[in-house]
Design a protein around this motif. Structure first.
Motif, short mmCIF file in Angstrom:
data_model
loop_
_atom_site.label_atom_id
_atom_site.label_comp_id
_atom_site.label_asym_id
_atom_site.label_seq_id
_atom_site.Cartn_x
_atom_site.Cartn_y
_atom_site.Cartn_z
N MET A 33 46.99 45.62 46.03
CA MET A 33 46.81 44.70 45.19
C MET A 33 44.89 45.07 45.25
O MET A 33 44.69 45.68 45.98
CB MET A 33 47.04 43.61 45.79
N SER A 50 43.30 45.77 48.41
CA SER A 50 43.74 45.44 49.25
C SER A 50 45.46 46.02 49.44
O SER A 50 46.12 46.14 48.98
CB SER A 50 44.33 43.96 48.78
N GLU A 52 49.09 45.10 51.88
CA GLU A 52 49.92 44.32 52.55
C GLU A 52 49.19 44.47 53.80
O GLU A 52 50.15 46.33 54.79
CB GLU A 52 51.53 44.32 52.08
N ALA A 56 41.19 44.72 53.88
CA ALA A 56 41.02 45.21 52.69
C ALA A 56 39.72 46.35 53.09
O ALA A 56 39.40 46.34 54.38
CB ALA A 56 40.53 44.13 51.73
N HIS A 71 46.07 40.65 52.36
CA HIS A 71 46.86 40.45 51.53
C HIS A 71 48.35 39.99 53.08
O HIS A 71 48.95 41.09 53.44
CB HIS A 71 47.13 41.61 51.78
N SER A 77 48.18 38.43 47.10
CA SER A 77 47.43 38.09 48.44
C SER A 77 45.99 37.12 47.03
O SER A 77 46.44 36.95 46.45
CB SER A 77 46.20 39.70 47.25
N CYS A 94 42.76 40.83 39.58
CA CYS A 94 43.46 41.10 40.03
C CYS A 94 44.94 42.42 39.81
O CYS A 94 44.88 42.68 37.69
CB CYS A 94 44.71 40.21 41.21
N ALA A 96 47.90 44.39 40.68
CA ALA A 96 49.17 45.47 41.83
C ALA A 96 49.97 46.76 41.50
O ALA A 96 50.44 46.51 40.62
CB ALA A 96 49.59 43.96 41.52
#
Lengths: 118, 113
Positions: A33, A50, A52, A56, A71, A77, A94, A96
């Motif tokens: 993200m 970011s 997972e 980040a 995240h 996130s 944001c 994704a």
């Protein structure tokens, strides 16, 4: 198409407080993200990427202690603006990315969060 | 680092006419994606059209088409039969295979009735 939500859509806070913004991918899993900042009538400036389960990656000039990104799952996130000041007032967006990267590679954007720090 | 340049801060067009928005970019990468996004007053980013750099054929989406010139690093957007609802800010964007995007400064398009 893929949907990304942001919450809240609009927040006003006092100077010195912290604000958390959530970004969720609603119908797909997003390993990556991105967080952007946009001033009125200006372009989107990437703040951080970011991923997972990992830390980040911040762009040059973005204070990582000021803008905390987490995240924690493949669909969520969060961006926390710590000790917010009036100069942090902005529109935060944001986006994704599909996981695994789809053939139709693209980013899906959330509707944005307007932050006003008094 | 990538850069994206939109040289037209503002443009206007009469309803039903055609308008072209320009975009140039600079990159050392060979594989990447290019996008045009529309941002209406609501500020929701809306994907208009996308182009994979490895494809020579220009992308089209209904009234929207691009002129992609890879050697010249040019990626213009043509809007045909302009409609009032096309009024918005348009951003050209470059995305690397890693997913990191760079946006141009935007072009504010006004469609006049």
């Amino acid at each position: 198409g893929a949907v990304v939500s942001q919450h809240p859509s609009w927040v006003i806070c006092k100077s010195g407080t912290s604000v958390k913004i959530e970004c969720r991918s609603l119908d797909f899993q997003a390993t990556t993200m991105f967080w952007y900042r946009q001033f009125p009538k200006q372009s989107l400036m990437l703040m951080a990427t970011s991923n997972e389960g990992s830390k980040a990656t911040y762009e040059q000039g973005v204070e990582k202690d000021k803008f905390l990104i987490n995240h924690a799952s493949l669909t969520l996130s969060t961006l926390t603006v710590t000790s917010a000041h009036p100069e942090d007032s902005s529109f935060y967006i944001c986006s994704a990315r599909d996981q695994p990267p789809a053939l139709q590679e693209t980013q899906y954007f959330g509707p944005g969060t307007r932050l006003l720090v008094l | 680092a990538q850069t994206v340049t939109q040289s037209q801060p503002e443009m206007s067009v009469q309803e039903a006419e055609t308008v072209t928005l320009s975009c140039t970019y600079d990159t050392s990468e060979n594989n990447y994606y290019l996008f045009w996004y529309k941002q209406p007053p609501s500020r929701q980013m809306i994907l208009v059209i996308r182009q994979e750099a490895y494809k020579q054929q220009n992308a089209t989406e209904n009234r929207f088409s691009v002129n992609f010139q890879k050697a010249a690093k040019s990626f213009s957007l043509k809007i045909s039969d302009s409609q009032l609802g096309d009024t918005a800010m348009y951003f050209c964007a470059f995305m690397s295979y890693a997913g990191k995007s760079t946006f141009g400064d935007g072009t504010t398009l006004t469609v006049k009735p």
